[in-house]
Design a protein around this motif. Structure first.
Motif, PDB file in Angstrom:
ATOM      1  N   ASP A 322       0.834  -1.219  -0.112  1.00 32.75           N
ATOM      2  CA  ASP A 322      -0.053   0.106   0.101  1.00 32.75           C
ATOM      3  C   ASP A 322       0.834   1.273  -0.047  1.00 32.75           C
ATOM      4  N   ASP A 323      -0.003   2.481   0.042  1.00 32.46           N
ATOM      5  CA  ASP A 323       0.755   3.576  -0.381  1.00 32.46           C
ATOM      6  C   ASP A 323       1.521   3.952   1.037  1.00 32.46           C
ATOM      7  N   ASP A 324       1.022   3.555   2.296  1.00 35.19           N
ATOM      8  CA  ASP A 324       1.688   3.954   3.518  1.00 35.19           C
ATOM      9  C   ASP A 324       3.144   3.466   3.831  1.00 35.19           C
ATOM     10  N   GLY A 325       3.447   2.310   2.739  1.00 31.99           N
ATOM     11  CA  GLY A 325       4.686   1.791   2.942  1.00 31.99           C
ATOM     12  C   GLY A 325       4.679   0.222   3.571  1.00 31.99           C
ATOM     13  N   ASN A 326       3.358   0.137   3.728  1.00 32.57           N
ATOM     14  CA  ASN A 326       3.000  -1.478   4.179  1.00 32.57           C
ATOM     15  C   ASN A 326       3.234  -2.355   3.425  1.00 32.57           C
ATOM     16  N   ILE A 327       3.937  -3.480   3.473  1.00 31.79           N
ATOM     17  CA  ILE A 327       4.141  -4.738   2.632  1.00 31.79           C
ATOM     18  C   ILE A 327       3.887  -5.883   3.485  1.00 31.79           C
ATOM     19  N   GLU A 328       2.857  -6.862   2.995  1.00 26.01           N
ATOM     20  CA  GLU A 328       2.963  -8.095   3.700  1.00 26.01           C
ATOM     21  C   GLU A 328       2.782  -9.268   2.597  1.00 26.01           C
ATOM     22  N   ALA A 329       3.335 -10.463   3.283  1.00 24.23           N
ATOM     23  CA  ALA A 329       3.534 -11.339   2.104  1.00 24.23           C
ATOM     24  C   ALA A 329       3.177 -12.685   2.883  1.00 24.23           C
ATOM     25  N   GLU A 330       2.652 -13.738   2.055  1.00 23.53           N
ATOM     26  CA  GLU A 330       2.382 -15.117   2.784  1.00 23.53           C
ATOM     27  C   GLU A 330       3.155 -16.043   1.735  1.00 23.53           C
ATOM     28  N   PRO A 331       4.165 -16.807   1.861  1.00 25.88           N
ATOM     29  CA  PRO A 331       4.664 -16.952   3.243  1.00 25.88           C
ATOM     30  C   PRO A 331       5.729 -15.658   3.331  1.00 25.88           C
ATOM     31  N   LYS A 332       5.953 -15.300   4.869  1.00 26.02           N
ATOM     32  CA  LYS A 332       6.709 -14.135   5.013  1.00 26.02           C
ATOM     33  C   LYS A 332       8.327 -14.150   4.462  1.00 26.02           C
ATOM     34  N   SER A 333       8.556 -15.418   4.164  1.00 18.96           N
ATOM     35  CA  SER A 333       9.897 -15.427   3.620  1.00 18.96           C
ATOM     36  C   SER A 333      10.208 -14.752   2.220  1.00 18.96           C
ATOM     37  N   LEU A 334       9.183 -14.286   1.448  1.00 17.91           N
ATOM     38  CA  LEU A 334       8.927 -13.707   0.464  1.00 17.91           C
ATOM     39  C   LEU A 334       9.749 -12.348   0.523  1.00 17.91           C
ATOM     40  N   LEU A 335       9.575 -12.061   1.640  1.00 20.90           N
ATOM     41  CA  LEU A 335      10.040 -10.434   1.982  1.00 20.90           C
ATOM     42  C   LEU A 335      11.396 -10.468   2.456  1.00 20.90           C
ATOM     43  N   ALA A 336      11.920 -11.605   3.290  1.00 25.23           N
ATOM     44  CA  ALA A 336      13.320 -11.798   3.796  1.00 25.23           C
ATOM     45  C   ALA A 336      13.401 -10.391   4.551  1.00 25.23           C
ATOM     46  N   ASP A 337      14.712 -10.055   4.405  1.00 23.82           N
ATOM     47  CA  ASP A 337      14.785  -8.809   5.075  1.00 23.82           C
ATOM     48  C   ASP A 337      15.005  -7.308   4.301  1.00 23.82           C
ATOM     49  N   ARG A 338      14.133  -7.466   3.324  1.00 21.67           N
ATOM     50  CA  ARG A 338      14.022  -6.381   2.504  1.00 21.67           C
ATOM     51  C   ARG A 338      13.474  -5.212   3.322  1.00 21.67           C
ATOM     52  N   LYS A 339      13.845  -4.159   3.082  1.00 23.65           N
ATOM     53  CA  LYS A 339      13.198  -2.902   3.611  1.00 23.65           C
ATOM     54  C   LYS A 339      12.660  -1.819   2.573  1.00 23.65           C
ATOM     55  N   PHE A 340      11.588  -1.256   2.615  1.00 22.66           N
ATOM     56  CA  PHE A 340      10.998  -0.379   1.748  1.00 22.66           C
ATOM     57  C   PHE A 340      10.492   0.758   2.342  1.00 22.66           C
ATOM     58  N   GLY A 341      10.531   1.665   1.754  1.00 21.19           N
ATOM     59  CA  GLY A 341      10.297   3.125   2.051  1.00 21.19           C
ATOM     60  C   GLY A 341       8.711   3.266   2.235  1.00 21.19           C
ATOM     61  N   LYS A 342       8.152   4.539   2.409  1.00 21.10           N
ATOM     62  CA  LYS A 342       6.861   4.867   2.461  1.00 21.10           C
ATOM     63  C   LYS A 342       6.396   5.817   1.218  1.00 21.10           C
ATOM     64  N   GLY A 343       5.094   6.034   1.181  1.00 24.56           N
ATOM     65  CA  GLY A 343       4.609   7.036   0.344  1.00 24.56           C
ATOM     66  C   GLY A 343       4.584   6.458  -1.253  1.00 24.56           C
ATOM     67  N   TYR A 344       4.479   7.638  -2.084  1.00 24.63           N
ATOM     68  CA  TYR A 344       4.649   7.002  -3.603  1.00 24.63           C
ATOM     69  C   TYR A 344       5.191   8.251  -4.432  1.00 24.63           C
ATOM     70  N   PRO A 345       6.481   8.443  -3.986  1.00 23.46           N
ATOM     71  CA  PRO A 345       7.106   9.655  -4.721  1.00 23.46           C
ATOM     72  C   PRO A 345       7.247   9.248  -6.139  1.00 23.46           C
ATOM     73  N   GLN A 346       7.461  10.323  -7.021  1.00 24.25           N
ATOM     74  CA  GLN A 346       7.483  10.387  -8.339  1.00 24.25           C
ATOM     75  C   GLN A 346       9.021  10.546  -8.811  1.00 24.25           C
ATOM     76  N   ALA A 347       9.794  10.911  -7.897  1.00 28.02           N
ATOM     77  CA  ALA A 347      11.320  11.446  -8.252  1.00 28.02           C
ATOM     78  C   ALA A 347      11.784  10.322  -9.462  1.00 28.02           C
ATOM     79  N   ASN A 348      11.671   8.766  -8.928  1.00 30.97           N
ATOM     80  CA  ASN A 348      12.086   8.035  -9.901  1.00 30.97           C
ATOM     81  C   ASN A 348      11.382   7.906 -11.536  1.00 30.97           C
ATOM     82  N   HIS A 349      10.386   8.142 -11.246  1.00 33.98           N
ATOM     83  CA  HIS A 349       9.400   7.953 -12.499  1.00 33.98           C
ATOM     84  C   HIS A 349       9.553   9.136 -13.455  1.00 33.98           C
ATOM     85  N   VAL A 350       9.748  10.330 -12.942  1.00 32.69           N
ATOM     86  CA  VAL A 350      10.231  11.576 -13.739  1.00 32.69           C
ATOM     87  C   VAL A 350      11.531  11.359 -14.150  1.00 32.69           C
ATOM     88  N   ARG A 351      12.535  10.728 -13.653  1.00 33.03           N
ATOM     89  CA  ARG A 351      13.821  10.344 -14.094  1.00 33.03           C
ATOM     90  C   ARG A 351      13.758   9.315 -15.036  1.00 33.03           C
TER      91      ARG A 351
END
Lengths: 420, 262
Positions: A322-351
């Protein structure tokens, strides 16, 4: 029919790829430190200067290789305010203002444009820009009908235009990761995709509501005829110009389905490797619109509730983002130690758009994919309005056995505006 | 004694009565909506017309109901109902209109206030009468309204309009000439290509890009129709140095595509 014969669309696609060669020298190539020399900057204009337009414009101007030369809006206050923004950024008074987008597009010194008008104008502005030889970052949803979306794609293909749709979640790492999981088979066989509509409480108006007439402002203050553009005429009322009204009105937008669906259905389409197609069946089920792809995957449009989210479910797993930065997966191992930010900034998209302008590769949200996602929402809207199951042929972009539904795929543009 | 059979009979009667009552209610609601439509103005509650929306959707696969609705809608169109009411009627006829609606819709084409909504219905109607009405109407209208009718004929790719459109390339109003070029490009026939080819040199400066775009669109249609040689001729013309860079690139792409089509 001989095998050597090709369809018009097939021709456009193939030929476009064949001529994708860079024609701008990057600052790296110039070997400069800091901001590129003027000759190495992308000269841009911005069309549509409301809240979203200003947000996009700021994101573009945050890049040193962009030079914003001109801005355009049918509202004088918007023109003046954004000119001040641009001039303040560059420390000069050079930014030119336009009421009529055709005058901005006629400038030979502008390479690319931002199209951030209301939804009603996206297709027309984008096609005019392509015909004028401009590349573009164009806000979503890119059209208000299936036919308009197809015309836009044809124009982009004809000119090899670099087109980035403003579906910026395609450039947000956690949404990309969810899509990669689905595409790579790590969720098993994909079964159901959940795409949110915008929250129903945002839509207080009837989709074909009109408002009582009010005195029309002078053209220089608000050009009402230009604001309406290709949409059907009606007498002026200031409330039409508010987002909460036009977003709900089917002459100006596609309501809750396209407002968020152009993001959420877009991500679902991408996850299902369906950027060049759409579902083939649409029905009212589970209290909403449910669509079915030819590959058996189901797409469920859910009532929206902040934060905007998507959920992909396969035989071996599930992922929610979701847009608040929540990420859930089953099984949880799919996420491993990955860290993600919040929001939906467009800097990458514009770049991504700016880099593609230089490399002549198509960006991450090209016209065809954006059109197919938006078509999915438009057809779902038709299903809702007709209240019956519909079979859709994604190749012909027509319904099967429903002449009334077919009539709803296009809208007739008000003169002088047209698709050709 | 209340037998099981009596119970079933009573239930059936109740259901039938319920159905009849519900049909009667729907009919009443529809009549009320049509009554409201006669004086419907901008800003009035759109929900008052909801019964007509519902009847139009429900007429799917019911030709008799469709005809009845169409006749009622056309009657409003022919009346002195307000513009908002006629706007609504055109939207509904765009969904269920047949040849029977065409004369009333065609009559709107010269009307600056309602021409667009007339086309809104006619352009969507698949019957030949609809496109014929716009073709006939094209010669009878002027200015922006004419641009709209030309645009609609382009959308319908009406080859029978070709000769008239070719004539309009010479129109002194650049919007009309530009629209005619675009419509010819959309038609994309060999005759349209010939006219657009001749127009490239004659087009005034402000229409050069529109002329080139129409010619490119025409070439795409020809190529899709298997007429690679005709398309190649167009692309070769547009790939020349006198064209802007993006047009030359588009034409070069076209040449590559045409070369791949034997």
């Amino acid at each position: 029919m001989s095998n050597s014969r090709i369809t018009r669309r097939g021709f456009l696609r193939g030929a476009g790829a064949a001529l994708a060669a860079p024609y701008v020298i990057t600052s790296h190539a110039l070997g400069l430190q800091g901001r590129p020399a003027p000759s190495g900057r992308i000269a841009m204009g911005a069309i549509g200067l409301g809240g979203r337009g200003r947000h996009d414009l700021s994101a573009l101007m945050a890049n040193d290789d962009v030079q914003m030369l001109a801005v355009c809006d049918v509202k004088r206050d918007a023109r003046s305010a954004v000119k001040r923004m641009v001039d303040a950024k560059y420390g000069n008074a050079d930014c030119q203002t336009y009421l009529d987008l055709r005058e901005l597009l006629a400038r030979d010194d502008i390479d690319a444009v931002l199209v951030a008008t209301g939804d009603n104008w996206h297709t027309t502005a984008a096609i005019l820009a392509a015909k004028a030889g401009k590349d573009m970052y164009c806000e979503k949803p890119m059209s208000v009908s299936v036919t308009e979306g197809r015309a836009l794609c044809d124009a982009m293909q004809r000119y090899g235009t670099i087109f980035q749709c403003g579906t910026q979640r395609r450039s947000v790492p956690r949404f990309r990761y969810a899509v990669e999981l689905a595409q790579s088979g790590k969720l098993g066989e994909l079964k159901t995709l959940y795409a949110e509509k915008a929250p129903p409480e945002w839509f207080e108006y009837h989709p074909y509501a009109s408002l009582p007439p009010e005195p029309e402002p002078p053209k220089d203050v608000i050009d009402w005829d230009m604001w309406l553009g290709p949409a059907a005429w009606r007498p002026y009322n200031a409330t039409y110009l508010t987002r909460r009204f036009w977003m709900a009105n089917f002459d100006f937008s596609g309501g809750m389905l396209t407002e968020w669906g152009s993001h959420t259905a877009d991500l679902c389409q991408w996850a299902n490797n369906a950027d060049d197609t759409t579902p083939v069946e649409f029905e009212l089920a589970e209290g909403t619109v449910v669509a079915h792809y030819a590959n058996g995957v189901k797409l469920v449009f859910e009532d929206g509730k902040w934060p905007l989210h998507v959920r992909f479910v396969g035989t071996e797993g599930m992922i929610y983002v979701d847009d608040d930065g929540n990420i859930e997966a089953e099984p949880k191992s799919l996420l491993a130690d990955r860290k993600f930010g919040k929001g939906y900034p467009q800097a990458n998209h514009v770049r991504d758009f700016l880099d593609c302008f230089k490399s002549r590769r198509q960006p991450v949200a090209p016209a065809e994919g954006a059109h197919r996602a938006n078509s999915t929402c438009q057809v779902a809207n038709i299903c809702l309005q007709l209240g019956r199951k519909l079979t859709y042929d994604p190749k012909a972009e027509r319904f099967v056995g429903d002449a009334t539904a077919d009539r709803m795929l296009a809208r007739t543009m008000r003169e002088p505006w047209g698709l050709a | 004694m209340f037998t099981r059979m009596n119970g079933i009979v009573c239930l059936t009667m109740a259901l039938l009565l319920g159905c009849v009552a519900s049909i009667a209610t729907a009919d009443e609601a529809l009549d009320k909506a049509f009554e409201a439509l006669k004086t419907y103005k901008w800003g009035q509650d759109r929900a008052t017309l909801g019964a007509i929306d519902a009847a139009v959707v429900a007429s799917h696969k019911d030709d008799a109901a469709k005809k009845d609705l169409e006749a009622k809608l056309v009657a409003v169109l022919k009346s002195d109902a307000p513009q908002a009411a006629k706007d609504f009627v055109c939207r509904k006829l765009s969904l269920i209109g047949s040849a029977a609606s065409v004369p009333a819709l065609a009559a709107l084409l010269p009307d600056e206030k309602l021409s667009h909504m007339g086309r809104y219905a006619l352009e969507r109607m698949p019957c030949d009468e609809a496109v014929a009405a716009m073709r006939d109407g094209m010669g009878k209208v002027k200015g922006l309204v004419k641009v709209g009718v030309i645009n609609s004929l382009g959308v319908r790719r009406d080859a029978a309009s070709t000769a008239a459109l070719v004539g309009l390339l010479e129109d002194s109003d650049p919007q009309i000439a530009g629209a005619a070029a675009a419509a010819l490009g959309a038609i994309g026939s060999p005759d349209a290509a010939k006219a657009l080819g001749a127009y490239q040199a004659k087009a005034p400066k402000e229409l050069k890009l529109a002329a080139a775009d129409a010619y490119l669109a025409c070439a795409e249609r020809l190529l899709a129709d298997g007429k690679a040689n005709e398309a190649k001729m167009i692309y070769m013309t547009l790939a020349k140095p006198d064209q802007p860079k993006h047009v030359r690139l588009a034409a070069t792409r076209g040449l590559l595509a045409a070369a791949g089509q034997k």
